[in-house]
Scaffold this motif. Structure first.
Motif, PDB file in Angstrom:
ATOM      1  N   LEU B 411       3.963  -4.460   7.321  1.00 42.62           N
ATOM      2  CA  LEU B 411       4.164  -4.905   5.940  1.00 42.62           C
ATOM      3  C   LEU B 411       3.223  -6.005   5.473  1.00 42.62           C
ATOM      4  CD1 LEU B 411       8.070  -4.942   5.792  1.00 42.62           C
ATOM      5  CD2 LEU B 411       6.528  -3.272   4.755  1.00 42.62           C
ATOM      6  N   THR B 414       0.802  -6.096   2.209  1.00 38.94           N
ATOM      7  CA  THR B 414       1.158  -5.018   1.292  1.00 38.94           C
ATOM      8  C   THR B 414       1.934  -5.593   0.116  1.00 38.94           C
ATOM      9  OG1 THR B 414       3.300  -4.596   2.319  1.00 38.94           O
ATOM     10  CG2 THR B 414       1.416  -3.395   3.215  1.00 38.94           C
ATOM     11  N   TYR B 474       9.121  -1.103  -2.712  1.00 37.98           N
ATOM     12  CA  TYR B 474       8.953   0.308  -2.356  1.00 37.98           C
ATOM     13  C   TYR B 474       7.475   0.611  -2.099  1.00 37.98           C
ATOM     14  CZ  TYR B 474      13.361   0.159  -4.952  1.00 37.98           C
ATOM     15  OH  TYR B 474      14.583  -0.183  -5.430  1.00 37.98           O
ATOM     16  N   LEU B 477       6.546  -0.572   1.273  1.00 33.75           N
ATOM     17  CA  LEU B 477       6.999   0.313   2.350  1.00 33.75           C
ATOM     18  C   LEU B 477       6.066   1.502   2.487  1.00 33.75           C
ATOM     19  CD1 LEU B 477      10.849   0.250   1.796  1.00 33.75           C
ATOM     20  CD2 LEU B 477       9.605  -0.644   3.767  1.00 33.75           C
ATOM     21  N   ALA B 478       5.478   1.915   1.366  1.00 33.32           N
ATOM     22  CA  ALA B 478       4.537   3.030   1.431  1.00 33.32           C
ATOM     23  C   ALA B 478       3.158   2.583   1.886  1.00 33.32           C
ATOM     24  CB  ALA B 478       4.442   3.709   0.061  1.00 33.32           C
ATOM     25  N   GLY B 479       2.985   1.295   2.085  1.00 30.92           N
ATOM     26  CA  GLY B 479       1.718   0.796   2.597  1.00 30.92           C
ATOM     27  C   GLY B 479       0.710   0.396   1.529  1.00 30.92           C
ATOM     28  N   VAL B 481      -1.617  -1.601  -0.373  1.00 26.53           N
ATOM     29  CA  VAL B 481      -2.248  -2.863   0.015  1.00 26.53           C
ATOM     30  C   VAL B 481      -2.346  -3.790  -1.192  1.00 26.53           C
ATOM     31  CG1 VAL B 481      -4.323  -3.867   1.038  1.00 26.53           C
ATOM     32  CG2 VAL B 481      -3.551  -1.622   1.755  1.00 26.53           C
ATOM     33  N   PHE B 491      -3.939   7.555  -0.127  1.00 25.07           N
ATOM     34  CA  PHE B 491      -2.487   7.403  -0.090  1.00 25.07           C
ATOM     35  C   PHE B 491      -1.978   6.477  -1.193  1.00 25.07           C
ATOM     36  CE2 PHE B 491      -1.840   3.136   1.616  1.00 25.07           C
ATOM     37  CZ  PHE B 491      -3.015   2.857   2.289  1.00 25.07           C
ATOM     38  N   MET B 492      -2.877   5.776  -1.883  1.00 22.72           N
ATOM     39  CA  MET B 492      -2.396   4.878  -2.933  1.00 22.72           C
ATOM     40  C   MET B 492      -2.451   5.525  -4.311  1.00 22.72           C
ATOM     41  SD  MET B 492      -3.515   1.094  -1.756  1.00 22.72           S
ATOM     42  CE  MET B 492      -4.489   1.072  -0.284  1.00 22.72           C
TER      43      MET B 492
ATOM     44  N   ALA C  26       8.289   5.764   1.509  1.00 22.86           N
ATOM     45  CA  ALA C  26       8.590   5.289   2.854  1.00 22.86           C
ATOM     46  C   ALA C  26       7.314   5.279   3.672  1.00 22.86           C
ATOM     47  CB  ALA C  26       9.618   6.201   3.498  1.00 22.86           C
ATOM     48  N   TYR C 201      -6.355  -1.843   9.153  1.00 24.69           N
ATOM     49  CA  TYR C 201      -4.981  -1.374   8.906  1.00 24.69           C
ATOM     50  C   TYR C 201      -4.962   0.134   8.853  1.00 24.69           C
ATOM     51  CZ  TYR C 201      -0.411  -1.064   6.421  1.00 24.69           C
ATOM     52  OH  TYR C 201       0.883  -0.802   6.049  1.00 24.69           O
ATOM     53  N   ARG C 203      -1.885   2.782   8.514  1.00 25.19           N
ATOM     54  CA  ARG C 203      -0.429   2.823   8.355  1.00 25.19           C
ATOM     55  C   ARG C 203       0.233   3.650   9.439  1.00 25.19           C
ATOM     56  NH1 ARG C 203       1.372   5.440   3.189  1.00 25.19           N
ATOM     57  NH2 ARG C 203      -0.094   7.037   3.874  1.00 25.19           N
ATOM     58  N   GLU C 230      -6.457   7.182   7.044  1.00 25.29           N
ATOM     59  CA  GLU C 230      -7.307   6.178   6.404  1.00 25.29           C
ATOM     60  C   GLU C 230      -7.193   4.835   7.091  1.00 25.29           C
ATOM     61  OE1 GLU C 230      -6.044   6.944   2.250  1.00 25.29           O
ATOM     62  OE2 GLU C 230      -8.121   6.480   1.770  1.00 25.29           O
TER      63      GLU C 230
END
Lengths: 222, 587, 267
Positions: B411, B414, B474, B477-479, B481, B491-492, C26, C201, C203, C230
């Motif tokens: 965490l 983030t 939230y 938690l999903a990472g 940054v 992923f963002m 999550a 980092y 994840r 990533e």
């Protein structure tokens, strides 16, 4: 099952008005022995007496931070050339410690015997020794410069300059306080308060103690 | 004839400058701090809007931004570096000039002397100097907007070497960063003078009968905060000095050898970047408790009046605040779990971090337990105090995750962290300020604020701030940054709808603050006249006129007979007994 | 209005809990050996934190509902047990939570930081610099050549500042822009910063570690699932911080050997 939140009032003797001397109590909270919980005696010191210790606590913390920085800094690098402390530093130390001595003489002459004129002379001596200290520190810097050691030459030289300079700055502040003190003693009616004298003296002695500490740290670590 | 402790006597000032500008009166100084904090929060809030707008609409020109900075926002479209620069100024303004200024220096300066029955602070001239020093620090900081390539971009935490090597590390890192460091150093001096005053005043100027135990909980909070602040700012000042030297004098306190920044081999060697982090966070963690403790004191004080009963245990509350203050010095490493410091240290730091949950929980339980069986009055002030409890719980609970190093691996850095500290500092502490404002405005101005507008302000702000800051967790938690000016990672990108929701919530909630501003200004001039004690409260500030005379009590020295919270005493005529009333009270 | 407060708080609390309970956002699936311990700890903390959060908000709501708008003459009563009971409750509840999580947490932390890399771990050096990650494999000699910062030349692809002409160990070093590793094999990551603070980092690996200029830090982990993931920088490093990333490719051992051979040919 409601329980009463407050105890019933004390219907014994009504609250006695506080005596003339009743007050806050300084850093102690005191209730007099006569048992009346509604008054306290006044032991409040003048604020300057408390204030100086608060100020010295802050200065102590700052130099603790510098010390930690030095220790961590030294531990994290091999590039830490040894600094030979300029010999004038020991002479300066003597001057500063003597100035604490002259200050004590001045202070006692004033508070115990009311000898304003004599006290003033000893205060001037303190000022003079303080000035000798500061100029002596300056000559220590000049000596280091002549050896090619400047502020940014190495981590160890940097700490030498920073610690001595910040201390010297505080000493200059102390000299300012001493001058103000002497000014209050000059003239037909001396207007120097005991709390001001106390605070200024505490500060000046602390500068001496602080210097002894810094000298030890510099000697051990540099 | 012993020295009777009293503030350095000063005659009532004459002339506009002496009365309102360079005033020795703690009440004026308190209002000046409050005003400065208000200005800072408005600027900081606008900066946050700019940041959030850029994150979700990066290519839309923002009107006027191009005027503020031609290089930072050409045509009104923000560059990545300008995002970081605005972010840095946002954090710096909010943490230093809002959260330290208003609940502590603002309300504390105004009310601490009155609550202990004194005429003024112990050192009125130092007090005046402390405000103007803070004001100069503010000006120096704001100057960074208008120099060279703008404000620094290293964040309010200014980690070295990014903040130490100078122009090579990025835009704003030349003059801007130096101005920042100078500003914060000056700010430290202002705070040290302020803390000195608070401590000496609390210890020495209490009126007859006012033992330490009989001080209101808000006074205790200010006193404990000033003790924390004294030691914390005394460490930040040396840190800033060393940073300035690295930047301008070629020293290497924080810069190691062999760094190649922007193709330039840096001429430094022998320094430690971690040293900056240790020094900064040794200050930085107590700083956040400096931000929250006064708010705790204020809302406790307000709630007691609103509930018509004292807290379950005055002593426990004070002991909790003291232990939070003490523990705050032992936890700084929890900002550095994955920083590269010894991993055993990380474990060591996690224990006091977890333990600090205990006094925080006790406080929350005492607040809740005191609500039980009370006669709670709903006012704008009490609503914000209740909202504080809700927010403090929300923000505190996320801290529980971050206190554990192994969870922090995931965490750290983030949005989870950003959500955590915004909830406790950006909302809860601000709620404390609002509660204080609504509660004490009548006393400070002699006029009432509009309760209706105050309540409306509360509802919109409560819902709004939850809408803004809950989603941060939230995202974390999903990472997601933090400190990113755009989200280009695979992923963002899918998280953008959440960001849009947060931005819109932020803009709406920000707009709602206009209600508060309007209420504040309108009531100042047109509010209904306030009596000396409109809330039927008991502490000493309510025994004197609204606003108080220059020497606070009109020549009288109040005498105190019992603790300040004699509410709903069985058998008493009214449901409150003033602290200076000799009427028999419960012990 | 107290009742309205109570209702609002309950709605907010429940609404906040919904995305958590439904795992709407999550952490991605864990692909590392040590990651499951971290995930377990996170779940346990979530349960306790979630319970505390909901309980506190509900209790606040109930109390405000019940005790606001009481008549003027209503008697003020004390919470049964007073402060003492609450202090003891807090000490026991929070104390035991802290103990449990603290002790549990030690294990997960130790598995990352206090266990040495496996004997057959692959060493890879990662260099972080404004604004890219580069990776270096030691080649057949198993050794990394020394770094010479003054020799860094991005235009000529000498990202690390190696001197192949004078340092024999550097001759077979393989420098790449992405991190490929074999699955189910320990990787020993040697972290070097070229200029400022950065952070590594991933994840899915449940790995995050700062680069500290001047410090030789290292990390080790074992990936358990193949795939492309990533790597992002999480320590503010300047204007390109948001764009500083690389890809981690976890592949079967034979694919990795092929890939490494290909990369070696490109040097």
């Amino acid at each position: 099952m409601a329980t009463v939140t407050q105890a019933p009032p004390n219907t014994g003797s009504p609250a006695k008005p506080p005596g003339d001397n009743a007050g806050g109590g300084g850093w102690r909270s005191l209730v007099p022995a006569d048992g009346n919980p509604h008054t306290t005696r006044d032991y409040s010191p003048p604020p300057a007496r408390t204030g100086i210790w608060v100020g010295l606590a802050a200065i102590t913390m700052s130099f603790a931070a510098f010390t930690s920085a030095l220790v961590v800094g030294k531990g994290s690098t091999l590039a830490w050339p040894h600094i030979e402390l300029p010999s004038v530093l020991y002479f300066n130390t003597l001057a500063l410690i003597s100035s604490s001595g002259t200050l004590e003489i001045a202070r006692r002459r004033f508070t115990r015997n009311g000898e304003t004129a004599a006290a003033r002379l000893w205060f001037y001596a303190t000022l003079g020794l303080g000035l000798i200290f500061v100029s002596g520190q300056y000559s220590a810097w000049l000596q280091l410069r002549s050896e090619g050691l400047y502020l940014a030459t190495s981590p160890s030289s940097s700490y030498f300059y920073v610690l001595t300079a910040v201390h010297a700055l505080h000493v200059l502040g102390g000299l300012g306080g001493l001058s103000r003190l002497v000014a209050k003693l000059t003239g037909p009616v001396p207007s120097l308060r005991r709390s001001t004298l106390y605070a200024t003296s505490c500060y000046w002695h602390f500068m001496g103690l602080l210097w002894l500490y810094l000298l030890l740290v510099l000697w051990m670590k540099l | 004839m012993h020295d009777h402790a009293q503030a350095a006597q000063h005659a009532a000032p004459t002339g506009f400058i002496r009365k309102y500008v360079f005033s020795l009166d703690h009440k004026v100084i308190g209002k000046q701090y409050y005003g400065l904090g208000l200005l800072a929060v408005l600027i900081g809030m606008v900066l946050s809007w700019l940041m959030r707008i850029h994150l979700v609409w990066p290519n839309t020109p923002i009107p006027g931004l191009g005027l503020l900075s031609k290089t930072g926002a050409p045509g009104g479209v923000m560059t990545p570096e300008y995002y970081l620069q605005l972010m840095t100024m946002h954090g710096t303004l909010m943490v230093f000039f809002v959260l330290t200024n208003v609940p502590f220096a603002g309300f504390g300066n105004y009310f601490l002397p009155i609550q202990i029955g004194a005429e003024d602070m112990a050192f009125p001239r130092f007090n005046m100097m402390s405000f103007w020093t803070t004001f100069v620090a503010f000006l120096v900081l704001m100057a960074a907007f208008f120099v060279g390539d703008g404000p620094p971009l290293a964040g309010w935490t200014a980690y070295a070497p990014l903040s130490a090597v100078g122009a090579d590390s990025g835009p704003g890192e030349a003059v801007g960063q130096t101005l920042w460091a100078i500003s914060i150093a000056i700010f430290c001096i202002g705070q040290l003078l302020g803390s000195l005053n608070f401590i000496a005043t609390t210890l020495d100027l209490r009126t007859k009968g006012m033992t330490l135990a009989r001080m209101p909980v808000s006074t205790w909070a200010w006193f404990i905060t000033s003790c924390i602040g004294l030691l914390a700012f005394a460490v930040l000042l040396p840190a800033c000095l060393l940073l300035i030297l690295d930047r301008v004098a070629g020293t290497s306190f924080f810069i190691p050898a062999n760094l190649v920044v922007s193709d330039h081999l840096q001429p430094h060697s022998g320094g430690s970047p971690l040293l900056w982090q240790h020094l900064f966070w040794f200050f930085g963690h107590p700083e956040v408790y400096i931000a929250i403790l006064p708010a705790m004191g204020i809302i406790s004080h307000v709630l007691i009046t609103s509930m018509r009963r004292p807290l379950l245990s005055h002593r426990v509350v004070i002991a909790c605040m003291m232990s939070i203050g003490f523990l705050s010095y032992m936890v700084w490493g929890h900002h550095m779990f994955v920083s590269g410091m010894n991993p055993a240290s990380s474990l060591a730091f996690s224990f006091p971090t977890l333990i600090i949950t205990i006094p925080a929980t006790i406080l929350t339980l005492i607040w809740l337990g005191s609500l039980y069986g009370s006669r709670l009055q709903i006012t704008a002030a009490s609503l914000f105090s209740l909202g504080f409890i809700s927010m403090f719980v929300s923000g505190g609970v996320s801290g529980f995750f971050l206190a554990q190093p192994s969870i922090d691996i995931y965490l750290h850095a983030t949005y989870f962290v950003v959500g955590h500290f915004h909830m406790v500092m950006g909302v809860a502490a601000i709620f404390g300020m609002f509660a204080g404002t609504y509660f004490w405005f009548p006393k400070m101005t002699g006029r009432m604020m509009s309760e209706k507008l105050g309540k409306l302000h509360f509802w919109l702000t409560l819902v709004g701030t939850y809408c803004i800051f809950m989603p941060f967790h939230y995202l974390g938690l999903a990472g997601n940054v933090r400190r990113y000016s755009s989200f280009v990672d695979d992923f963002m990108k899918p998280l953008m709808p959440v960001h849009k929701f947060m931005t819109i919530a932020a803009l709406l909630t920000g707009a709602a603050q206009l209600i508060f501003l309007y209420n504040l200004i309108h009531s100042r001039f047109r509010g209904a006249p306030a009596s000396a004690n409109p809330w039927e409260a008991t502490s000493l500030e309510w025994t004197t006129a609204s606003p108080p005379p220059v020497d606070n009590f009109g020549g009288k020295h109040p005498v105190v007979y019992h603790d300040p919270y004699q509410y709903s005493v069985e058998g008493a005529a009214k449901d409150y007994i003033m602290q200076d009333s000799p009427e028999p009270a419960a012990d | 209005m107290g009742k309205f407060f109570a209702i609002t708080i309950v709605i907010i609390a429940l609404a906040s809990a919904v995305p958590i309970v439904r795992h709407t956002w999550a952490p991605p699936q864990n692909i590392s050996v040590h990651g499951s311990a971290i995930d377990d700890q996170m779940s346990e903390t979530m349960v306790e934190a979630g319970f505390s959060f909901l309980a506190a908000q509900f209790v606040l709501a109930v109390l405000v509902w019940k005790f606001s708008s009481r008549p003027r003459d209503a008697k003020v009563t004390k919470f049964p047990g007073g402060a003492k009971g609450l202090v003891i409750a807090a000490l026991i509840l929070v104390g035991s939570e802290i103990l449990a999580l603290g002790i549990l947490g030690q294990k997960a932390w130790a598995s990352v930081y206090f266990t040495p890399p496996a004997a057959n771990a692959i060493p890879v050096q990662v260099q972080a610099g404004q604004f890219a990650f580069y990776f270096r494999y030691p080649g057949p000699d198993g050794k990394f050549g020394p770094l010479h910062p003054e020799k860094i030349d991005e235009a000529n692809q000498n990202f690390f500042g190696v001197d192949v002409d004078h340092d024999p160990e550097s001759k077979d070093d393989i420098v790449t822009a992405e991190l490929a590793i074999p699955v189910n094999r320990d990787v020993h990551l040697l972290m070097h910063s070229k200029d400022l603070g950065h952070s590594f980092y991933v994840r899915e690996l449940r790995i995050q570690q700062d680069f500290v200029p001047g410090l030789d830090l290292s990390l080790h982990f074992t990936a358990t699932k193949t795939g492309k993931y990533e790597i992002v920088c999480t320590q503010l490093c300047g204007l390109g911080h948001y764009n500083m990333k690389a890809y981690l490719e976890v592949m079967p051992q034979e694919n990795f050997d092929k890939w490494l051979a290909q990369q070696a040919a490109l040097q």
